[in-house]
Design an enzyme around this catalytic site. Structure first.
Site, PDB file in Angstrom:
ATOM      1  N   CYS A  15       0.816  -1.225   0.000  1.00  0.00           N
ATOM      2  CA  CYS A  15       0.000   0.000   0.000  1.00  0.00           C
ATOM      3  C   CYS A  15       0.847   1.272   0.000  1.00  0.00           C
ATOM      4  O   CYS A  15       0.337   2.370  -0.227  1.00  0.00           O
ATOM      5  CB  CYS A  15      -0.959  -0.012   1.181  1.00  0.00           C
ATOM      6  N   HIS A  40      -3.227   7.110   2.896  1.00  0.00           N
ATOM      7  CA  HIS A  40      -3.657   5.828   2.330  1.00  0.00           C
ATOM      8  C   HIS A  40      -5.026   5.464   2.890  1.00  0.00           C
ATOM      9  O   HIS A  40      -5.236   5.461   4.103  1.00  0.00           O
ATOM     10  CB  HIS A  40      -2.623   4.754   2.670  1.00  0.00           C
ATOM     11  N   ASN A  53     -10.159   0.085   0.125  1.00  0.00           N
ATOM     12  CA  ASN A  53      -8.694   0.184   0.118  1.00  0.00           C
ATOM     13  C   ASN A  53      -8.198  -0.364  -1.220  1.00  0.00           C
ATOM     14  O   ASN A  53      -8.301  -1.560  -1.484  1.00  0.00           O
ATOM     15  CB  ASN A  53      -8.151  -0.643   1.284  1.00  0.00           C
TER      16      ASN A  53
HETATM   17  N1  COA Z   1     -18.310  -8.315   9.229  1.00  0.00           N
HETATM   18  C1  COA Z   1     -18.644  -8.685  10.466  1.00  0.00           C
HETATM   19  N2  COA Z   1     -17.741  -8.998  11.404  1.00  0.00           N
HETATM   20  C2  COA Z   1     -16.456  -8.937  11.046  1.00  0.00           C
HETATM   21  C3  COA Z   1     -16.029  -8.562   9.777  1.00  0.00           C
HETATM   22  C4  COA Z   1     -17.023  -8.245   8.835  1.00  0.00           C
HETATM   23  N3  COA Z   1     -16.742  -7.849   7.580  1.00  0.00           N
HETATM   24  N4  COA Z   1     -14.683  -8.578   9.732  1.00  0.00           N
HETATM   25  C5  COA Z   1     -14.265  -8.968  10.945  1.00  0.00           C
HETATM   26  N5  COA Z   1     -15.339  -9.196  11.733  1.00  0.00           N
HETATM   27  C6  COA Z   1     -15.355  -9.667  13.118  1.00  0.00           C
HETATM   28  C7  COA Z   1     -14.118 -10.428  13.505  1.00  0.00           C
HETATM   29  O1  COA Z   1     -14.184 -11.751  13.012  1.00  0.00           O
HETATM   30  C8  COA Z   1     -14.178 -10.343  15.007  1.00  0.00           C
HETATM   31  O2  COA Z   1     -15.077 -11.334  15.453  1.00  0.00           O
HETATM   32  P1  COA Z   1     -14.752 -12.185  16.770  1.00  0.00           P
HETATM   33  O3  COA Z   1     -14.662 -11.162  17.887  1.00  0.00           O
HETATM   34  O4  COA Z   1     -15.898 -13.106  16.867  1.00  0.00           O
HETATM   35  O5  COA Z   1     -13.439 -12.861  16.497  1.00  0.00           O
HETATM   36  C9  COA Z   1     -14.830  -8.979  15.252  1.00  0.00           C
HETATM   37  O6  COA Z   1     -15.390  -8.584  14.013  1.00  0.00           O
HETATM   38  C10 COA Z   1     -13.861  -7.931  15.725  1.00  0.00           C
HETATM   39  O7  COA Z   1     -12.679  -8.035  14.940  1.00  0.00           O
HETATM   40  P2  COA Z   1     -11.544  -6.998  15.068  1.00  0.00           P
HETATM   41  O8  COA Z   1     -10.397  -7.434  14.213  1.00  0.00           O
HETATM   42  O9  COA Z   1     -11.315  -6.699  16.506  1.00  0.00           O
HETATM   43  O10 COA Z   1     -12.248  -5.718  14.409  1.00  0.00           O
HETATM   44  P3  COA Z   1     -11.653  -4.321  14.173  1.00  0.00           P
HETATM   45  O11 COA Z   1     -12.545  -3.318  14.764  1.00  0.00           O
HETATM   46  O12 COA Z   1     -10.184  -4.271  14.469  1.00  0.00           O
HETATM   47  O13 COA Z   1     -11.819  -4.170  12.607  1.00  0.00           O
HETATM   48  C11 COA Z   1     -10.505  -4.286  10.597  1.00  0.00           C
HETATM   49  C12 COA Z   1     -11.176  -5.060  11.734  1.00  0.00           C
HETATM   50  C13 COA Z   1      -9.827  -5.286   9.702  1.00  0.00           C
HETATM   51  C14 COA Z   1     -11.596  -3.518   9.854  1.00  0.00           C
HETATM   52  C15 COA Z   1      -9.475  -3.280  11.190  1.00  0.00           C
HETATM   53  O14 COA Z   1      -8.608  -3.958  12.073  1.00  0.00           O
HETATM   54  C16 COA Z   1      -8.649  -2.626  10.109  1.00  0.00           C
HETATM   55  O15 COA Z   1      -9.181  -1.832   9.343  1.00  0.00           O
HETATM   56  N6  COA Z   1      -7.330  -2.904  10.074  1.00  0.00           N
HETATM   57  C17 COA Z   1      -6.452  -2.324   9.065  1.00  0.00           C
HETATM   58  C18 COA Z   1      -6.670  -3.007   7.785  1.00  0.00           C
HETATM   59  C19 COA Z   1      -5.961  -2.408   6.606  1.00  0.00           C
HETATM   60  O16 COA Z   1      -6.235  -1.332   6.230  1.00  0.00           O
HETATM   61  N7  COA Z   1      -5.064  -3.155   5.990  1.00  0.00           N
HETATM   62  C20 COA Z   1      -4.458  -2.797   4.758  1.00  0.00           C
HETATM   63  C21 COA Z   1      -3.032  -2.485   4.800  1.00  0.00           C
HETATM   64  S1  COA Z   1      -2.712  -0.859   5.312  1.00  0.00           S
END
Ligand code: COA
Length: 338
Positions: free
Chosen positions: A117, A259, A289
């Site tokens: 990214c 980003h 993204n």
């Molecule tokens: N719909 C519903 N639930 C979802 C989900 C979706 N699309 N994606 C994840 N969950 C669930 C998880 O499975 C987890 O469930 P569990 O508690 O039963 O295990 C719960 O939501 C919480 O997950 P968590 O990882 O704590 O959520 P979060 O608030 O951190 O959000 C992301 C997850 C991935 C959206 C967030 O961490 C993020 O944006 N990270 C950066 C990602 C990114 O941009 N990467 C690219 C490179 S820069």
């Protein structure tokens, strides 16, 4: 700085963007996966993303964006093409020579940059280096990715976040006083975090072979929470640093183009910097993204819908797999995106 060096400053002079026409909404995903529009919007800020049809490759998007950047710069040719991507058409050869050929650019220098990214900022810095070293007078830098082709169809987290697209800029030689002159740029990495964002199989460490194919994992994987923290900390720090190098205080920044990973990350970056959230451009609600395409797509959207005007002080920052991160500062030039 000598007069000759002043004339070799890399300056932005064109901007093009392209996203595939097929829209996938959160409700579309919820029909296939255990997720909902409400969860995706609340946790990421994303409402919809664009996804390529089967058979469309990264180079197809890159050519569209490249063509539009050339039109925006009123140029028919450039001396070099850099494609930032981690979803190349195939592992070998690079995608950039194919893109250069399809754009009819002749035997120009062409190579890929793989910094996930952060790829667009790495590509921009490489292009700036080609100009200052007199290797090229004009460079087309394209960020293009089709992450939909490497996502696990059953992974609700990554499928909610990523979309496909391409954005491109052109750099030419100019002077440091001009709008569009590329100012201080910071690039960094931390390979000890390489497992946080990865595609494990299909490379030299774990080639996919018929006899072991059932143990291979060819899909993109991400440790969401660690990535979230890293993105927030490093983008805020990098953005603040290049602004300082440029002689700007945080209050001088007219627009932060970060980003587009997650709107909560964007707001956290603005908050950590002490920057008004309104100055942090948000485009991910409509495209998700788009990896290496994210910053040029966001710049094009900022001009068209976000009030970005010539002379505005812009800081662009990114974070991604590698881990890699970076930032660059410049004043926005008088160019019309195509
Ligand atoms: N719909 C519903 N639930 C979802 C989900 C979706 N699309 N994606 C994840 N969950 C669930 C998880 O499975 C987890 O469930 P569990 O508690 O039963 O295990 C719960 O939501 C919480 O997950 P968590 O990882 O704590 O959520 P979060 O608030 O951190 O959000 C992301 C997850 C991935 C959206 C967030 O961490 C993020 O944006 N990270 C950066 C990602 C990114 O941009 N990467 C690219 C490179 S820069």
């Amino acid at each position: 700085m000598t007069a000759a060096e002043r004339d070799r400053t890399p300056v932005l002079c064109g901007l093009g963007s392209w996203v595939p026409p097929h829209v996938v909404t959160n409700d579309d995903l919820a029909r296939e996966l255990d997720t909902s529009d409400e969860w995706i919007r609340r946790r990421t800020g994303i409402a919809e993303r664009r996804v390529v049809e089967p058979g469309t490759a990264t180079s197809d998007l890159a050519v569209e964006a490249g063509m539009r950047a050339l039109k925006s710069a009123a140029l028919e040719s450039v001396d070099a093409v850099i494609v930032a991507t981690t979803t190349p058409d195939q592992p070998c050869p690079a995608t950039a020579p194919l893109v250069a050929a399809r754009l009819g650019l002749g035997p120009v220098a062409a190579f890929d940059v793989g910094a996930v990214c952060t790829g667009f900022l790495y590509g921009l810095a490489a292009a700036a280096g080609l100009i200052t070293s007199r290797t090229a007078g004009t460079v087309l830098v394209i960020g293009a990715d089709t992450y939909s082709t490497v996502l696990d169809p059953a992974d609700r987290t990554t499928r909610a976040i990523f979309g496909d697209g391409a954005g491109a800029v052109i750099l030419r030689t100019g002077s440091p006083d001009e709008d569009g002159a590329i100012g201080p740029t910071l690039l960094a990495s931390d390979g000890s975090g390489s497992d946080l964002i990865r595609i494990s199989s299909g490379g030299s460490r774990d080639p996919i072979r018929a006899e072991t194919a059932d143990q291979a994992d060819p899909f993109f994987r991400m440790e969401g929470q660690s990535v979230f923290r890293g993105a927030m900390l490093h983008m805020a720090e990098a953005a603040r640093t290049v602004a300082e190098w440029q002689g700007w205080g945080v209050a001088d920044i007219d627009m932060l183009v970060a980003h587009q990973a997650n709107v909560r990350i964007l707001h956290a970056v603005a908050d950590r910097m002490g920057l008004d959230r309104e100055r942090c451009h948000v485009h991910l609600d409509r495209v998700g993204n788009t990896a290496a395409a994210s910053i040029p797509l966001a710049l094009a959207d900022a001009v068209t819908h976000g009030g970005l005007r010539p002379g505005h002080r812009v800081v662009a920052t990114a974070f991604g797999g590698g881990l890699t991160w970076g930032a660059s500062a410049f004043r926005w030039p008088d160019i019309t995106p195509s």
